[in-house]
Design an enzyme around this catalytic site. Structure first.
Site, PDB file in Angstrom:
ATOM      1  CD  GLN A  27      80.306  34.998  74.961  1.00 58.14           C
ATOM      2  OE1 GLN A  27      81.686  35.344  75.317  1.00 58.14           O
ATOM      3  NE2 GLN A  27      80.146  33.837  74.573  1.00 58.14           N
ATOM      4  N   GLY A  28      77.411  38.507  72.581  1.00 58.61           N
ATOM      5  CA  GLY A  28      76.035  38.031  71.807  1.00 58.61           C
ATOM      6  C   GLY A  28      76.470  37.236  70.686  1.00 58.61           C
ATOM      7  CE1 TYR A  29      78.422  32.770  70.028  1.00 58.03           C
ATOM      8  CE2 TYR A  29      77.226  33.568  71.893  1.00 58.03           C
ATOM      9  CZ  TYR A  29      78.172  32.804  71.468  1.00 58.03           C
ATOM     10  OH  TYR A  29      79.345  32.295  72.302  1.00 58.03           O
ATOM     11  CB  ILE A  30      75.973  38.462  64.430  1.00 57.35           C
ATOM     12  CG1 ILE A  30      76.157  39.731  65.132  1.00 57.35           C
ATOM     13  CG2 ILE A  30      75.180  38.686  63.059  1.00 57.35           C
ATOM     14  CD1 ILE A  30      77.393  40.334  64.800  1.00 57.35           C
ATOM     15  CG  ASP A  81      70.025  35.490  67.656  1.00 58.80           C
ATOM     16  OD1 ASP A  81      69.583  36.404  66.846  1.00 58.80           O
ATOM     17  OD2 ASP A  81      70.715  34.524  67.404  1.00 58.80           O
TER      18      ASP A  81
END
Length: 154
Positions: A27-30, A81
């Site tokens: 998972q990643g964060y915009i 990120d």
């Protein structure tokens, strides 16, 4: 409105390992703004887009939508990120609740957290023997903060 009520704990010992098989999560964060986080996640062959609101005690608004795997992968590759969050999630039923244990990898390797979703903030829960210190109120354990301040740098 969708609402998530969740408590989070450190995990103690290894006795939980024999209770479940794990699934890989990437998972990643915009966005990790205080008022809302926007997350992209791949679990197996399914992508998800999730928007979470501001935490108030154990609760926050949460909206999660399945998206095509290809879209999720492109968002992870181009919009999120770094570093990405890598973890294996184990789901264990205990005391009529489902506990999710996240064993982190990559720059967060060594961190193991357990989360349990509740129907009410006042709900009483029975803690399994493998549950350690509660960290629900400690933002450094939020996945979105593990991107900015990985466990390996603590």
């Amino acid at each position: 409105m969708a609402k998530e009520i969740e408590r989070k704990f450190l995990v103690s010992g290894d006795s939980w390992r024999k209770l479940a098989e794990g699934s890989l999560f990437i998972q990643g964060y915009i966005s990790t703004a205080k008022q809302a986080t926007v997350r992209v996640r791949i679990v197996g062959t399914q992508g998800y887009l999730t928007i979470k609101g501001l935490n108030v005690k154990y609760s926050r608004s949460e909206f999660e939508y399945p998206i095509p795997l290809e879209d999720a992968q492109e968002m992870l590759d181009t919009l999120c990120d770094r570093p990405l969050i890598e973890k294996v999630r184990y789901r264990i039923e205990y005391g009529n609740l489902i506990w999710e244990i996240d064993e982190f990898d990559g720059v967060n390797k060594g961190l193991i957290l357990a989360e349990v979703e509740l129907s009410d903030e006042q709900q009483q829960i029975e803690l399994p023997i493998w549950i350690g210190e509660e960290v629900s109120d400690n933002p450094k354990y939020f996945n979105s903060n593990l991107v900015k301040h990985p466990f390996s740098q603590w």
